[in-house]
Design an enzyme around this catalytic site. Structure first.
Site, mmCIF file in Angstrom:
data_model
loop_
_atom_site.group_PDB
_atom_site.id
_atom_site.type_symbol
_atom_site.label_atom_id
_atom_site.label_comp_id
_atom_site.label_asym_id
_atom_site.label_seq_id
_atom_site.Cartn_x
_atom_site.Cartn_y
_atom_site.Cartn_z
ATOM 1 N N GLY A 258 0.920 -1.255 0.091
ATOM 2 C CA GLY A 258 0.021 0.027 0.066
ATOM 3 C C GLY A 258 0.903 1.139 -0.144
ATOM 4 O O GLY A 258 1.878 1.238 0.666
ATOM 5 N N ARG B 226 1.040 -4.873 -5.787
ATOM 6 C CA ARG B 226 0.846 -6.070 -5.058
ATOM 7 C C ARG B 226 1.324 -6.923 -6.012
ATOM 8 O O ARG B 226 0.682 -7.224 -6.987
ATOM 9 C CB ARG B 226 -0.454 -5.993 -4.254
ATOM 10 N N ASP C 62 4.551 -5.162 6.232
ATOM 11 C CA ASP C 62 4.872 -6.494 6.561
ATOM 12 C C ASP C 62 5.021 -7.526 5.516
ATOM 13 O O ASP C 62 5.953 -8.219 5.500
ATOM 14 C CB ASP C 62 4.007 -7.137 7.865
ATOM 15 N N THR D 81 3.749 2.384 5.821
ATOM 16 C CA THR D 81 2.451 1.799 5.762
ATOM 17 C C THR D 81 1.759 2.711 6.748
ATOM 18 O O THR D 81 2.198 3.223 7.736
ATOM 19 C CB THR D 81 2.409 0.445 6.367
ATOM 20 N N ASP E 77 -0.706 2.036 8.481
ATOM 21 C CA ASP E 77 -1.204 1.400 9.553
ATOM 22 C C ASP E 77 -0.632 1.366 10.821
ATOM 23 O O ASP E 77 -1.178 0.882 12.153
ATOM 24 C CB ASP E 77 -1.411 -0.237 9.019
ATOM 25 N N ASP F 253 1.843 -0.610 12.014
ATOM 26 C CA ASP F 253 1.701 -1.676 12.518
ATOM 27 C C ASP F 253 2.904 -2.604 12.744
ATOM 28 O O ASP F 253 2.954 -4.068 12.721
ATOM 29 C CB ASP F 253 0.500 -2.628 12.096
ATOM 30 N N ARG G 265 -7.474 -2.542 8.825
ATOM 31 C CA ARG G 265 -8.000 -4.007 8.604
ATOM 32 C C ARG G 265 -7.513 -4.805 10.055
ATOM 33 O O ARG G 265 -8.283 -5.405 10.703
ATOM 34 C CB ARG G 265 -7.711 -4.740 7.673
HETATM 35 P P1 ATP Z 1 0.579 -2.769 3.663
HETATM 36 O O1 ATP Z 1 0.579 -2.642 5.022
HETATM 37 O O2 ATP Z 1 0.517 -1.419 3.250
HETATM 38 O O3 ATP Z 1 -0.470 -3.648 3.045
HETATM 39 P P2 ATP Z 1 2.555 -4.289 2.506
HETATM 40 O O4 ATP Z 1 3.948 -4.302 2.371
HETATM 41 O O5 ATP Z 1 2.117 -5.446 4.011
HETATM 42 O O6 ATP Z 1 1.818 -3.078 2.722
HETATM 43 P P3 ATP Z 1 1.512 -6.611 1.026
HETATM 44 O O7 ATP Z 1 0.452 -6.477 -0.309
HETATM 45 O O8 ATP Z 1 1.018 -7.561 1.848
HETATM 46 O O9 ATP Z 1 1.589 -5.137 1.369
HETATM 47 O O10 ATP Z 1 2.867 -7.026 0.223
HETATM 48 C C1 ATP Z 1 3.513 -6.580 -0.672
HETATM 49 C C2 ATP Z 1 4.169 -7.230 -1.460
HETATM 50 O O11 ATP Z 1 5.299 -8.025 -0.919
HETATM 51 C C3 ATP Z 1 3.206 -8.485 -2.237
HETATM 52 O O12 ATP Z 1 2.476 -7.961 -3.190
HETATM 53 C C4 ATP Z 1 4.252 -9.443 -2.676
HETATM 54 O O13 ATP Z 1 4.911 -9.089 -3.888
HETATM 55 C C5 ATP Z 1 5.199 -9.529 -1.416
HETATM 56 N N1 ATP Z 1 5.154 -10.533 -0.513
HETATM 57 C C6 ATP Z 1 4.206 -10.729 0.481
HETATM 58 N N2 ATP Z 1 4.396 -11.687 1.011
HETATM 59 C C7 ATP Z 1 5.330 -12.303 0.358
HETATM 60 C C8 ATP Z 1 5.854 -13.475 0.721
HETATM 61 N N3 ATP Z 1 5.507 -14.652 1.577
HETATM 62 N N4 ATP Z 1 6.673 -13.974 -0.081
HETATM 63 C C9 ATP Z 1 7.282 -13.193 -1.142
HETATM 64 N N5 ATP Z 1 6.890 -12.118 -1.363
HETATM 65 C C10 ATP Z 1 5.791 -11.561 -0.593
#
Ligand code: ATP
Length: 328
Positions: free
Chosen positions: A14, A75, A106, A130, A132, A134, A176
């Site tokens: 995000g 994503r 995360d 982020t 959030d 978190d 969330r």
């Molecule tokens: P936000 O907290 O804003 O949602 P985020 O970094 O947690 O941000 P995610 O969509 O959960 O957002 O993760 C970002 C990207 O990280 C994913 O689209 C994917 O490309 C990669 N990613 C997440 N989990 C994994 C995993 N287990 N293995 C490899 N890549 C991952």
């Protein structure tokens, strides 16, 4: 200690206000220290698709005040697969990039850690970005302050109209799994109640609380509901409350994606600059698989592994208790 040949920077997951000041800091700190810096578009997708470009200090001119991310974000499902990771690695090797700054949440860190464990010749440093708030290892994440300010500005406006019409508003805010924005905004706006994913609120208690507010001659009431609250969603809650409370006209507002946008606050600009600067300095010291964060106003480095295994947002119970008392 391996020598950094070229440094790549990406934003993933995000978007969050403050990512641009962070990108600017990474690019300029890298170049100041003699590194070549490459911008990777759309997070891990850009790594896999080889969508990257060379950056210079002017590539990041006049972006401190911009929301979103000039590198764009995504994503990216293929990065979760071994084939996707291998393609990303081959593109980095081809370009001579052996260090990465990844700015995200995360999920982004989970991907970064897997990648760095698999391909140990690539140094990886995470920056918590982020709204959030978190992530363990940093009291604040990039974007949280701006998003909270955006929510506060919106709720202040809603309070005006709520008061004029003796209304009760249910306002859904982002989060969330994290009630961080809801809690802070609730304190800032004097919400009569704050519903969070981390703390169960019985609807009967909420109704009782709102009835008491009416007895105390409150002319309007605001209830902030974080997206992840477990009572079935803001419309459902409002409907249940309206069945029991007739003295208020009840309205629902979902703030939605406007919470992500907008010019980063002064706090997020400083935080983004500090974290970006610290991330490059840490890489230059040879550190990897870590994240930079802010704790007690100092930069602290935490293992990504530790950040991911510790519990995320710890509900600030003192704020919750205070918010209840100050809303009597
Ligand atoms: P936000 O907290 O804003 O949602 P985020 O970094 O947690 O941000 P995610 O969509 O959960 O957002 O993760 C970002 C990207 O990280 C994913 O689209 C994917 O490309 C990669 N990613 C997440 N989990 C994994 C995993 N287990 N293995 C490899 N890549 C991952």
């Amino acid at each position: 200690m391996q020598k950094i040949l070229k440094l790549g920077v990406l934003t993933s997951g995000g978007d969050a206000p403050g990512m641009n000041p962070c990108i600017r800091a990474v690019v300029r700190t890298g170049i100041y220290n003699g590194l070549e810096v490459v911008g990777i578009r759309k997070g891990y997708q850009g790594l896999i698709e080889d969508d990257m470009y060379d950056m210079n200090p002017r590539s990041v001119s006049n972006i401190l005040n911009l929301g979103g991310t000039i590198l764009k974000t995504a994503r990216c499902l293929p990065f979760r697969t071994d084939e996707g990771m291998e393609a990303a690695y081959q593109n980095l090797k081809k370009r001579g990039i052996n260090a990465l700054v990844v700015i995200g949440g995360d999920g982004t860190f989970t991907g970064a850690l897997r990648f760095a464990k698999k391909y140990t010749d690539i140094q990886v440093m995470g920056v918590p970005g982020t709204i959030d708030n978190d992530l363990y290892g940093s009291t604040y994440t990039l974007g949280f302050d701006t998003a909270t300010n955006t929510v506060v500005e919106a709720i202040d406006k809603i309070r005006d109209t709520a008061d004029a019409h003796d209304r009760l508003f249910f306002i859904e805010v982002m989060g969330r799994d994290s009630g961080a924005i809801a809690l802070r905004a609730g304190v800032c706006c004097g919400a009569e109640a704050i519903l969070l994913p981390e703390k169960a609120t019985a609807i009967d208690d909420l109704i009782e609380n709102l009835k008491n507010g009416q007895d105390k001659k409150k002319s309007s009431s605001i209830v902030i509901v974080a997206e992840g609250d477990k009572n079935g969603g803001v419309y459902d809650i409002a409907r249940k409350v309206q069945q029991e409370i007739k003295f208020y006209d009840i309205k629902v507002t979902i703030l939605g994606h406007l919470q992500r946008g907008g010019s980063p606050s002064a706090f997020d600009r400083v935080l983004g600059s500090r974290l970006g600067y610290a991330a490059v300095k840490a890489l230059l010291r040879g550190e990897s698989r870590k994240m930079v964060g802010l704790q007690a106003n100092y930069i602290k480095i935490t293992d990504i592994e530790e950040a991911l295994t510790q519990h995320e947002f710890k509900l600030e119970e003192d704020l919750m208790e205070m918010a209840d008392i100050l809303a009597i």
